[in-house]
Design a protein around this motif. Structure first.
Motif, mmCIF file in Angstrom:
data_model
loop_
_atom_site.group_PDB
_atom_site.id
_atom_site.type_symbol
_atom_site.label_atom_id
_atom_site.label_comp_id
_atom_site.label_asym_id
_atom_site.label_seq_id
_atom_site.Cartn_x
_atom_site.Cartn_y
_atom_site.Cartn_z
ATOM 1 N N TRP A 1 0.801 -1.372 -0.037
ATOM 2 C CA TRP A 1 0.028 0.020 0.003
ATOM 3 C C TRP A 1 0.971 1.307 0.044
ATOM 4 O O TRP A 1 0.445 2.102 -0.564
ATOM 5 N N TRP A 2 2.063 1.175 0.778
ATOM 6 C CA TRP A 2 2.706 2.170 0.437
ATOM 7 C C TRP A 2 3.201 2.487 -0.913
ATOM 8 O O TRP A 2 3.467 3.818 -1.395
ATOM 9 N N ALA A 3 3.673 1.598 -1.489
ATOM 10 C CA ALA A 3 4.360 1.504 -2.957
ATOM 11 C C ALA A 3 3.060 2.119 -3.928
ATOM 12 O O ALA A 3 3.222 2.979 -4.658
ATOM 13 N N LEU A 4 1.823 1.486 -3.862
ATOM 14 C CA LEU A 4 0.750 2.052 -4.483
ATOM 15 C C LEU A 4 0.463 3.559 -4.221
ATOM 16 O O LEU A 4 0.037 4.287 -5.084
ATOM 17 N N LEU A 5 0.236 3.796 -3.205
ATOM 18 C CA LEU A 5 -0.127 5.191 -2.729
ATOM 19 C C LEU A 5 1.181 6.054 -3.457
ATOM 20 O O LEU A 5 0.657 7.331 -3.806
ATOM 21 N N THR A 6 2.316 5.906 -3.213
ATOM 22 C CA THR A 6 3.532 6.575 -3.954
ATOM 23 C C THR A 6 3.274 6.749 -5.331
ATOM 24 O O THR A 6 3.184 8.027 -5.674
ATOM 25 N N LEU A 7 2.902 5.993 -5.849
ATOM 26 C CA LEU A 7 2.644 5.837 -7.287
ATOM 27 C C LEU A 7 1.419 6.638 -7.678
ATOM 28 O O LEU A 7 1.596 7.478 -8.801
ATOM 29 N N GLY A 8 0.375 6.350 -7.032
ATOM 30 C CA GLY A 8 -0.769 7.224 -6.909
ATOM 31 C C GLY A 8 -0.708 8.713 -6.766
ATOM 32 O O GLY A 8 -1.228 9.700 -7.618
ATOM 33 N N ALA B 1 -5.386 10.441 -7.366
ATOM 34 C CA ALA B 1 -4.729 9.387 -6.593
ATOM 35 C C ALA B 1 -5.546 8.223 -6.036
ATOM 36 O O ALA B 1 -5.158 7.051 -5.872
ATOM 37 N N ALA B 2 -6.541 8.569 -5.591
ATOM 38 C CA ALA B 2 -7.731 7.650 -4.827
ATOM 39 C C ALA B 2 -8.427 6.904 -5.997
ATOM 40 O O ALA B 2 -8.452 5.538 -5.954
ATOM 41 N N GLY B 3 -8.650 7.302 -7.321
ATOM 42 C CA GLY B 3 -8.889 6.505 -8.573
ATOM 43 C C GLY B 3 -8.006 5.328 -8.675
ATOM 44 O O GLY B 3 -8.215 4.292 -8.905
ATOM 45 N N TRP B 4 -6.522 5.865 -8.356
ATOM 46 C CA TRP B 4 -5.520 4.924 -8.870
ATOM 47 C C TRP B 4 -5.656 3.779 -7.655
ATOM 48 O O TRP B 4 -5.402 2.672 -8.279
ATOM 49 N N LEU B 5 -5.559 4.164 -6.680
ATOM 50 C CA LEU B 5 -5.769 3.026 -5.596
ATOM 51 C C LEU B 5 -6.957 2.011 -5.714
ATOM 52 O O LEU B 5 -6.798 0.836 -5.182
ATOM 53 N N TRP B 6 -8.093 2.727 -5.979
ATOM 54 C CA TRP B 6 -9.287 2.177 -6.206
ATOM 55 C C TRP B 6 -9.239 1.014 -7.166
ATOM 56 O O TRP B 6 -9.594 -0.449 -7.087
ATOM 57 N N LEU B 7 -8.430 1.306 -8.558
ATOM 58 C CA LEU B 7 -8.079 0.476 -9.647
ATOM 59 C C LEU B 7 -7.162 -0.542 -8.915
ATOM 60 O O LEU B 7 -7.176 -1.940 -9.380
ATOM 61 N N ALA B 8 -6.137 -0.056 -8.338
ATOM 62 C CA ALA B 8 -5.051 -1.092 -7.864
ATOM 63 C C ALA B 8 -5.667 -2.199 -6.961
ATOM 64 O O ALA B 8 -5.412 -3.303 -6.962
ATOM 65 N N HIS B 9 -6.858 -1.818 -6.007
ATOM 66 C CA HIS B 9 -7.356 -2.736 -5.052
ATOM 67 C C HIS B 9 -8.342 -3.693 -6.148
ATOM 68 O O HIS B 9 -8.479 -4.809 -5.795
ATOM 69 N N ALA B 10 -9.061 -3.122 -7.125
ATOM 70 C CA ALA B 10 -9.876 -4.083 -7.905
ATOM 71 C C ALA B 10 -9.151 -5.058 -8.545
ATOM 72 O O ALA B 10 -9.511 -6.047 -8.768
ATOM 73 N N ARG B 11 -8.047 -4.574 -8.920
ATOM 74 C CA ARG B 11 -7.042 -5.571 -9.804
ATOM 75 C C ARG B 11 -6.200 -6.236 -9.065
ATOM 76 O O ARG B 11 -5.520 -6.871 -9.850
ATOM 77 N N ARG B 12 -6.089 -5.957 -7.648
ATOM 78 C CA ARG B 12 -5.039 -6.840 -7.007
ATOM 79 C C ARG B 12 -3.691 -6.543 -7.223
ATOM 80 O O ARG B 12 -2.813 -7.272 -7.555
ATOM 81 N N TRP B 13 -3.357 -5.388 -8.047
ATOM 82 C CA TRP B 13 -1.980 -5.066 -8.215
ATOM 83 C C TRP B 13 -1.054 -4.981 -7.022
ATOM 84 O O TRP B 13 -1.408 -4.703 -5.931
ATOM 85 N N GLY B 14 0.125 -5.576 -7.188
ATOM 86 C CA GLY B 14 1.123 -5.848 -6.020
ATOM 87 C C GLY B 14 1.021 -6.985 -5.531
ATOM 88 O O GLY B 14 1.646 -7.188 -4.190
#
Length: 548
Positions: free
Chosen positions: A16-23, A45-58
């Motif tokens: 989550w730290w990595a995804l938040l940084t990229l978002g 940034a919130a949209g990026w995190l939602w997409l990352a959560h939905a696609r289970r990135w990372g």
């Protein structure tokens, strides 16, 4: 307590730290490189995190990873970081400005604030690159598509796109479109009593600030001056005219400043001459017997200013090197040089000297007070404006405009403008400042007004560029030109259409990207060295210089 027990362990995970940084990096980039408001960074940034959560990135998947490796995208991401830094610093990234300053010399600049920002950007890039590396090494889906992403990042980077466009100009079918429309400036007739000339360049103080609905009374002192002269509305900014040297060359030589590039033989040495292939305002007036002075608060060594003026007819060129030692308070300086109140004291002193010498004179002064990002307001403004917060550019705009008005009134009170044309102009549109979002909310235009010399006060609406200033000033002084033209400019006092009125601004910018013949014209004779004159060094002050 239950939500904390669930949330805190997740926040401790690197995913989550990595995804938040990229978002956050994605949101910040979108805001800086577009016209989106600053607050748009957070929903992006919130949209990026939602997409990352939905696609289970990372998250680890069943697919095998290629092993530990460095992503191909690290270099493209770094190049994007450089572009975002430049866009955040200047608003619009001008590769021409970058190339010219590298060749003309960037020593003795006053951009300490931007150097500090560059360090912060460099530090900020480290966690971004680390987060992306972690994502590629953890998620096989990103590892498989990462090379394609690297290519897309390279193709989409405006820095590389600009380089590609400039390279394409070398093989264009018509690289002389602008050059064919260039008219070498020639004075055909002179007035019986040539007037003196005072040019006041106001750093980045564009006419856009005159909109009271957006900017209040910041421009009011200049608006008051304009009621007594000719005010031009609609003076746009062509590409390659958007920084100080480019703006001054456009308005004095009638051409955009196309960097020397490979036409400069000694690529790793500063330019010895600046646009030696064309005649400019100083050349024309010197040939008519004018004695010319340039005064600037910053160093004349920065960006080739000293070499430009000494090479184009000015016999006195004064900057920080020669003016700072003459200050009553030697510590009253900003990071660039003199404050505007000090500069205008020296301007008044120089005009008195020129008047005493006799003969037509020209004095050109370049201010610093509204230099981005926040300006350098003079102490004299604190008495009626209060303290500056170090951020608000409108405070600096009002201060600079007030000081200009004060200077004109002081000169008038001493009778020094009896036979003088006064030109007040911005050198270019401002770069990114605190009022940026309001500035780019509508059309923008440069300041240009002419005072005195029997001009009838009025406002003229013309679609023009700063290249039209040269013939306009010459005709306002009473000189006659062929067809009201000089360089690529057309006198705004005549009925002839300007290039912008004839072709439009964006088509001209497109032609400029393809132009090579005009570039060769500007730099013809560059291989003939011209040493820096003694008049621009601090060791050779005026014999009549007085302490402030």
């Amino acid at each position: 307590m239950m939500p904390d027990r669930i949330l805190l362990p997740r926040l401790r995970r690197p995913r989550w730290w990595a995804l938040l940084t990229l978002g956050l990096a994605l949101g910040f980039t979108a805001v800086i490189t577009t016209r989106l408001p600053t607050l748009a960074m957070w929903p992006i940034a919130a949209g990026w995190l939602w997409l990352a959560h939905a696609r289970r990135w990372g998250t680890a998947s069943g697919d095998s990873l290629p092993g530990l490796r460095w992503p191909w995208s690290l270099l493209p991401l770094t190049l994007w970081g450089i572009y975002v830094y430049l866009a955040d610093s200047f608003g619009k990234v001008d590769l021409g400005a970058v190339f010219f300053h590298l060749q003309a010399g960037i020593g003795e600049h006053g951009g300490g604030e931007r150097l500090a920002a560059a360090v912060l950007y460099t530090l900020a890039m480290l966690p971004i690159l680390a987060a992306f590396t972690w994502l590629v090494r953890t998620d096989a889906r990103w590892a498989r598509r990462e090379r394609l992403l690297a290519v897309l990042l390279l193709i989409g980077n405006p820095l590389l796109l600009g380089l590609g466009q400039r390279g394409a100009a070398l093989v264009t079918e018509d690289g002389a479109w602008l050059d064919r429309r260039y008219v070498p400036p020639v004075i055909r007739e002179t007035p019986a009593k040539p007037p003196n000339l005072l040019v006041l360049y106001l750093e980045s103080l564009e006419r856009t600030y005159a909109d009271r609905e957006r900017f209040g009374d910041a421009y009011a002192p200049l608006a008051e001056l304009g009621q007594r002269g000719v005010v031009f509305e609609g003076v746009r900014q062509l590409d390659n005219t958007g920084w100080t040297m480019a703006g001054m060359i456009a308005s004095q030589c009638g051409t955009p400043l196309m960097p020397a590039g490979l036409l400069h033989d000694s690529q790793f040495e500063p330019l010895e001459r600046v646009v030696p292939g064309v005649n400019c305002l100083g050349d024309l007036l010197a040939a008519q017997g004018y004695h010319l002075t340039y005064l600037g608060g910053a160093s004349t060594r920065f960006a080739g200013k000293g070499r430009f003026y000494t090479g184009h007819g000015f016999d006195r060129v004064r900057g920080r090197e020669t003016l700072a030692p003459r200050l009553e308070d030697p510590d009253y300086l900003n990071s660039w040089g003199l404050y505007d109140d000090s500069l205008y004291d020296f301007t008044l002193e120089e005009i008195r000297r020129r008047e005493a010498e006799g003969g037509p004179w020209g004095v050109l002064a370049l201010s610093l007070g509204t230099h981005p990002p926040a300006g350098y307001p003079a102490q004299a403004c604190r008495r009626h404006q209060g303290e500056h917060d170090g951020v608000d550019i409108l405070y600096s705009v009002e201060c600079s405009a007030w000081l200009v008005k004060q200077l004109v009134e002081r000169l008038e009170a001493e009778g020094l403008l009896a036979n003088t044309l006064v030109v007040i102009a911005s050198d270019h549109l401002t770069m990114r400042v605190s009022a940026w979002e309001d500035l780019i909310a509508g059309p923008r235009a440069n300041t240009l007004m002419l005072l005195h010399n029997d001009l009838v006060p009025r406002r003229l609406r013309r679609e023009a560029t700063t290249m039209d200033v040269l013939p306009t000033v010459l005709e306002a002084m009473g000189f006659r030109l062929d067809h009201h033209r000089a360089g690529l400019g057309v006198s705004l006092l005549a009925n002839e259409p300007t290039l912008v009125e004839r072709y439009g601004l964006e088509p001209l910018n497109a032609r400029l990207k393809e132009e090579t013949a005009l570039q060769r014209r500007l730099w013809e004779g560059l291989d003939l060295p011209r040493p820096e004159p003694a008049s621009a060094t601090p060791d050779q002050p005026d014999s009549g210089a007085a302490s402030r």
